[in-house]
Design an enzyme around this catalytic site. Structure first.
Site, short mmCIF file in Angstrom:
data_model
loop_
_atom_site.label_atom_id
_atom_site.label_comp_id
_atom_site.label_asym_id
_atom_site.label_seq_id
_atom_site.Cartn_x
_atom_site.Cartn_y
_atom_site.Cartn_z
N LYS A 127 0.95 -1.08 0.04
CA LYS A 127 -0.05 0.16 0.03
C LYS A 127 0.98 1.42 -0.10
O LYS A 127 2.03 1.01 0.53
CB LYS A 127 -0.71 0.07 1.15
CG LYS A 127 -2.09 0.86 0.97
CD LYS A 127 -3.18 0.12 0.40
CE LYS A 127 -4.60 0.90 -0.04
NZ LYS A 127 -5.48 0.00 -0.42
P1 NAD Z 1 -12.97 7.62 -2.46
O1 NAD Z 1 -11.94 8.68 -2.09
O2 NAD Z 1 -13.55 7.50 -3.76
O3 NAD Z 1 -14.13 7.92 -1.16
C1 NAD Z 1 -14.06 8.09 -0.06
C2 NAD Z 1 -15.43 8.19 0.73
O4 NAD Z 1 -15.19 8.43 2.19
C3 NAD Z 1 -16.03 9.76 0.19
O5 NAD Z 1 -17.49 9.59 0.28
C4 NAD Z 1 -15.82 10.66 1.55
O6 NAD Z 1 -16.80 11.55 1.55
C5 NAD Z 1 -15.88 9.33 2.56
N1 NAD Z 1 -15.29 9.96 3.81
C6 NAD Z 1 -14.02 10.71 4.13
N2 NAD Z 1 -13.87 10.85 5.47
C7 NAD Z 1 -14.90 10.82 5.96
C8 NAD Z 1 -15.49 11.02 7.35
N3 NAD Z 1 -14.78 11.40 7.89
N4 NAD Z 1 -16.91 10.81 7.49
C9 NAD Z 1 -17.67 10.03 6.57
N5 NAD Z 1 -17.35 9.73 5.34
C10 NAD Z 1 -15.77 10.09 4.93
O7 NAD Z 1 -12.41 6.04 -1.79
P2 NAD Z 1 -12.77 4.87 -2.38
O8 NAD Z 1 -11.82 4.34 -3.25
O9 NAD Z 1 -14.29 4.50 -2.36
O10 NAD Z 1 -12.22 3.92 -0.98
C11 NAD Z 1 -13.28 3.58 0.08
C12 NAD Z 1 -12.72 2.57 0.97
O11 NAD Z 1 -12.62 1.28 0.16
C13 NAD Z 1 -11.35 2.44 1.51
O12 NAD Z 1 -11.38 1.98 2.76
C14 NAD Z 1 -10.53 1.80 0.44
O13 NAD Z 1 -9.18 1.52 0.93
C15 NAD Z 1 -11.35 0.75 0.26
N6 NAD Z 1 -11.08 0.08 -1.20
C16 NAD Z 1 -11.21 0.74 -2.17
C17 NAD Z 1 -10.84 0.08 -3.47
C18 NAD Z 1 -11.14 0.67 -4.92
O14 NAD Z 1 -10.79 0.29 -5.74
N7 NAD Z 1 -11.31 2.19 -4.83
C19 NAD Z 1 -10.76 -1.15 -3.60
C20 NAD Z 1 -10.63 -1.85 -2.24
C21 NAD Z 1 -11.01 -1.19 -1.27
#
Ligand code: NAD
Length: 441
Positions: A127
């Site tokens: 990561k």
């Molecule tokens: P992103 O940046 O697209 O979205 C993040 C979201 O979290 C946003 O809607 C934001 O408003 C919200 N957020 C941030 N701080 C917050 C808070 N204090 N309270 C409430 N909401 C809050 O990120 P993503 O890619 O959707 O990733 C989200 C999760 O999924 C993470 O844990 C990431 O590691 C995991 N993940 C992502 C992927 C991927 O393909 N993008 C794959 C596997 C896991």
């Protein structure tokens, strides 16, 4: 004085003491390795292997000086943690967040090792992160920072060695800048394959059909495999989401397409509720234009407390780590907590939920769809092929269903909860490979 007496804490404490590593029982990495070691103890995994997985192989820290649009200079701190590569090249996302810390990146790298092993992908776990608020800089600044960060990591990443992808705060455009920077450093004979250095790229630049929705799509395939066994029919469920970014919004839209009803959403801008249902497609368009869910016209604004207390069938955290703590868990009223985000539930919260009879589906299973389609993208890049979305979905469905079945079978065999079963199913695979390969020298 040590306060935590769970098996997970005891396992982690013993290993940290042996390694003479500082530990704090509230620390995310300590808690996560504790659960992994608890699973290792159930399986009787050899001690040397427990030591190996307890610490990442490499922790790289870089500092990137970048000139901002107004002529001033800023120094950005970046990380790449490479946890383990016994199964194949390191693989894992790059996060842009202003509060990111090394232990968070270590935890996410460890979870990637477990996730790839559970899904039986030929990858290890890594990561990366850059300490930056991507919304507080201009697009030109974002590009310069990204290129400088990629250059700083250049010797430590590569299509055969370590392959980053998007995560919180990063997207296909950032992956395109990373790939382009890396290609500029590559020898002429390696330029064609060099774009495989990152996945989650735009379609026109070697990206894969289905990658953007992949994490949400994989989660739906997992639910379709697991929920019928506990008497839950996806076509009649209500759900709430923390986070409406990539993972949250795709999960929302794809569950809605299956007939489930989105009732409430919380993100960094606020919380909204509509008992009759929020249109997940319209909300996705609204968030794209407005940066968050606050002010969405077809729902009422609610407090964070009311969000957690809203009764739903499926409660889905899809934002950051440790957002569901014990106090939240006491308020949550749901049948299943589906971890779309990585490590969203604290151990105390999970214990409380399990005691209340809530099923907790762990992140390394639920969100493995992202890395699975990243693997498909990497494969297409290596073979100069382009798969259509139908083929990607069909292959993703197969991987996710098998992983979900693996967790169900392991939970039954070991008589344990789904989180321990998912770690155990991953560790069984890693341990077999270590046994076959041996440990150098
Ligand atoms: P992103 O940046 O697209 O979205 C993040 C979201 O979290 C946003 O809607 C934001 O408003 C919200 N957020 C941030 N701080 C917050 C808070 N204090 N309270 C409430 N909401 C809050 O990120 P993503 O890619 O959707 O990733 C989200 C999760 O999924 C993470 O844990 C990431 O590691 C995991 N993940 C992502 C992927 C991927 O393909 N993008 C794959 C596997 C896991």
């Amino acid at each position: 004085m040590d306060s935590c007496n769970t098996t997970a804490c005891q396992s982690a404490r013993e290993i940290f003491q042996e390694l003479e590593e500082y530990y704090d029982e509230h620390n995310l990495y300590f808690q996560t390795i504790g659960s992994v070691l608890e699973a290792a103890d159930i399986l009787d995994i050899p001690h040397y292997l427990k030591l190996i997985i307890s610490q990442p192989k490499n922790e790289i820290m870089v500092h990137c000086p970048v000139q901002m649009d107004d002529g001033t200079w800023q120094l950005f701190k970046g990380y790449r943690v490479q946890h383990n590569n016994v199964l194949g090249p390191y693989k894992g996302g790059i996060r842009y967040h202003h509060e990111v810390k090394l232990d968070e990146v270590k935890t996410l790298a460890l979870l990637m090792t477990m996730k790839c092993a559970l899904a039986r992908l030929p990858y290890g776990g890594a990561k990366g992160a850059l300490k930056i608020d991507p919304h507080a800089v201009s697009p030109r600044e974002l590009e310069r920072v990204t290129r400088r960060f990629t250059a700083a990591l250049e010797n430590n990443i590569g299509p055969d060695y370590d392959i980053p992808a998007p995560d919180v705060g990063t997207n296909a455009q950032i992956m395109a800048w990373m790939a382009d920077t890396y290609i500029n450093f590559a020898e002429s004979s390696k330029k064609v394959t060099a774009r495989g250095v990152v996945t989650g790229k735009p379609l026109e630049f070697g990206g894969s059909a289905g990658r953007e929705k992949a994490t949400g799509q994989g989660l739906v395939y997992v639910l379709e495999t697991i929920l019928p066994g506990i008497g839950i029919d996806l076509s009649t469920q209500s759900f709430s989401l923390i986070g409406y970014g990539n993972v949250g919004s795709w999960t929302g839209r794809l569950l809605q397409a299956k007939g489930s009803k989105l009732k409430a959403v919380l993100d960094h801008t606020g919380a909204i509720l509509n008992e009759s249902g929020i249109d997940a497609e319209q909300l996705a368009a609204y968030v794209r234009n407005n940066g968050g869910v606050a002010g969405y016209p077809d729902a009422q604004k609610i407090s964070e407390d009311s969000f957690y207390s809203t009764p739903v069938d499926l409660f889905i955290p899809a934002a950051l780590e440790q957002m569901v703590d014990l106090e939240h868990a006491k308020k949550i009223q749901c049948r299943v907590l589906v971890e779309a985000a990585n490590a969203p539930t604290t151990p105390n919260a999970e214990r409380h939920l399990l005691e209340k009879g809530v099923e907790v589906l762990p992140a390394i299973l639920c969100n493995a769809g992202g890395v699975t389609v990243s693997y498909f993208e990497w494969k297409q890049n290596r073979q100069s092929e382009t798969w259509d979305e139908e083929l990607v979905d069909e292959r993703l469905r197969k991987v996710m269903r098998r992983a979900a079945q693996r967790v169900l079978d392991t939970a039954k065999e070991l008589d344990c909860n789904m989180r321990l079963a998912s770690y155990a199913a991953a560790l069984q695979h890693i341990s077999k490979v270590y046994k076959t390969r041996g440990v150098f020298p």
